[in-house]
Design a protein around this motif. Sequence first.
Motif, short mmCIF file in Angstrom:
data_model
loop_
_atom_site.label_atom_id
_atom_site.label_comp_id
_atom_site.label_asym_id
_atom_site.label_seq_id
_atom_site.Cartn_x
_atom_site.Cartn_y
_atom_site.Cartn_z
N LEU A 200 14.64 4.25 -13.71
CA LEU A 200 13.99 5.41 -13.09
C LEU A 200 12.60 5.06 -12.57
O LEU A 200 12.19 5.52 -11.50
N ILE A 201 11.86 4.27 -13.33
CA ILE A 201 10.50 3.90 -12.94
C ILE A 201 10.53 3.09 -11.64
O ILE A 201 9.74 3.34 -10.71
N VAL A 202 11.43 2.14 -11.55
CA VAL A 202 11.55 1.33 -10.34
C VAL A 202 11.94 2.21 -9.16
O VAL A 202 11.37 2.10 -8.06
N THR A 203 12.92 3.08 -9.36
CA THR A 203 13.37 3.96 -8.29
C THR A 203 12.26 4.90 -7.83
O THR A 203 12.08 5.13 -6.63
N ALA A 204 11.50 5.42 -8.77
CA ALA A 204 10.41 6.34 -8.43
C ALA A 204 9.35 5.66 -7.58
O ALA A 204 8.80 6.28 -6.65
N SER A 205 9.05 4.40 -7.86
CA SER A 205 8.02 3.70 -7.07
C SER A 205 8.45 3.56 -5.61
O SER A 205 7.63 3.69 -4.69
N ILE A 206 9.74 3.34 -5.38
CA ILE A 206 10.24 3.24 -4.01
C ILE A 206 10.29 4.62 -3.37
O ILE A 206 10.01 4.77 -2.17
N MET A 207 10.60 5.65 -4.15
CA MET A 207 10.65 7.01 -3.61
C MET A 207 9.29 7.47 -3.14
O MET A 207 9.18 8.20 -2.14
N VAL A 208 8.24 7.10 -3.86
CA VAL A 208 6.90 7.50 -3.45
C VAL A 208 6.57 6.92 -2.08
O VAL A 208 6.01 7.60 -1.21
N ALA A 209 6.90 5.64 -1.88
CA ALA A 209 6.66 5.01 -0.58
C ALA A 209 7.42 5.75 0.52
O ALA A 209 6.86 6.01 1.61
N SER A 210 8.67 6.10 0.26
CA SER A 210 9.45 6.83 1.26
C SER A 210 8.86 8.21 1.52
O SER A 210 8.83 8.68 2.66
N PHE A 258 -0.34 -0.36 4.56
CA PHE A 258 -0.73 -1.06 3.34
C PHE A 258 -0.39 -0.24 2.09
O PHE A 258 -0.08 -0.80 1.04
N THR A 259 -0.45 1.08 2.19
CA THR A 259 -0.10 1.92 1.04
C THR A 259 1.38 1.82 0.73
O THR A 259 1.78 1.64 -0.44
N VAL A 260 2.22 1.92 1.75
CA VAL A 260 3.66 1.79 1.55
C VAL A 260 4.01 0.38 1.07
O VAL A 260 4.85 0.20 0.17
N LEU A 261 3.36 -0.63 1.65
CA LEU A 261 3.59 -2.00 1.20
C LEU A 261 3.20 -2.17 -0.26
O LEU A 261 3.91 -2.85 -1.03
N ALA A 262 2.10 -1.56 -0.67
CA ALA A 262 1.67 -1.66 -2.06
C ALA A 262 2.71 -1.06 -3.00
O ALA A 262 3.02 -1.65 -4.05
N PHE A 263 3.25 0.09 -2.65
CA PHE A 263 4.29 0.70 -3.49
C PHE A 263 5.53 -0.19 -3.56
O PHE A 263 6.15 -0.33 -4.62
N ASN A 264 5.90 -0.80 -2.45
CA ASN A 264 7.07 -1.70 -2.45
C ASN A 264 6.82 -2.95 -3.29
O ASN A 264 7.72 -3.43 -3.99
N LEU A 265 5.60 -3.48 -3.23
CA LEU A 265 5.27 -4.64 -4.05
C LEU A 265 5.33 -4.28 -5.53
O LEU A 265 5.81 -5.07 -6.36
N ILE A 266 4.84 -3.09 -5.86
CA ILE A 266 4.91 -2.65 -7.26
C ILE A 266 6.36 -2.47 -7.68
O ILE A 266 6.75 -2.84 -8.80
N GLY A 267 7.18 -1.88 -6.80
CA GLY A 267 8.59 -1.72 -7.12
C GLY A 267 9.28 -3.05 -7.36
O GLY A 267 10.07 -3.19 -8.32
N ASP A 268 8.99 -4.05 -6.51
CA ASP A 268 9.58 -5.38 -6.71
C ASP A 268 9.08 -5.99 -8.02
O ASP A 268 9.85 -6.64 -8.75
N GLY A 269 7.79 -5.80 -8.31
CA GLY A 269 7.26 -6.33 -9.56
C GLY A 269 7.88 -5.69 -10.78
O GLY A 269 8.16 -6.37 -11.78
N LEU A 270 8.11 -4.39 -10.72
CA LEU A 270 8.75 -3.69 -11.83
C LEU A 270 10.20 -4.14 -12.00
O LEU A 270 10.68 -4.29 -13.13
#
Length: 283
Positions: A200-210, A258-270
């Motif tokens: 859920l945490i990983v999915t939520a990080s990608i959802m925020v970017a979207s 850069f904000t969307v990229l940051a969320f995607n990087l966090i999602g990949d890291g998680l």
Amino acid sequence: MSTPRNAALQRFLRNPTAVAGLLFLLAVAALAVLAPVLYPGDPLAMDADALLWPGQDWHYPLGTDAMGRDMMAGIVHGGRVSLQVGLLASLFGVLLGLSIGALAGYFGGRIDYGLQRLIEIFQTMPGFVLLVALVAIAQPSVPTLIFAIGIISWPTVARLVRAEVRSIREREYILAARSVGYTHLRIIVCEVLPNILPTLIVTASIMVASAVLMESALSFMGLGDPNQVSWGSMIGSGREQIRSAWYLTAIPGLAILFTVLAFNLIGDGLTDAFNPAQAQGRK
């Protein structure tokens, strides 16, 4: 003693791109929180010369738009709106999808069948078209954007949670919880939810970017809150001067990028932190 959560946190902190994304988001969040202090006036106020380029006047470091509005004030206050919509819409979508997916996966049978049909109804509708229709019907505002984006986001979470719950509902610790008389709600909250929380945490990080992208697209189309400045509305208002004053669209566009990229990087890291075997396989 190292726990799985501590180990996941350590793996995340050893990921330089994920940490860079996190630091950037913390900086954006700090500016958004401090926006009323840094720029206490109305960011939509037209109180400067029009079309000042970045660096031309130190009072306006990012310049002004065609109506004399401070670009820096717009970026700071716009980040406040974009993050608010992105986070709250994703939270709403995750909670709704989690509730429906957990019920469908845990109980199965007719409940699962009915909820599956509900999920399929929403997934057969073009998401962005439904989003535009919902916002256009209602009065465009920040709460409307949060509700509409959350409504089109929950089916993905519901299907993911349903699959996860179905895979663990017959495991020994779930059967043991039933045998000692735990209620269904207690089993779902205390036994099932902790085991699907990393997903859920990983999915939520990608959802925020979207959600940030969808809010920007709606504001660009003029369907955002007219009383709030956002990055999308800044791009929309500056598109007519894109040849003569390209910075009007480039600056908020880079903020979104850069904000969307940051969320995607966090999602990949998680993802790598919670699934080290998968990360090792990619290497």
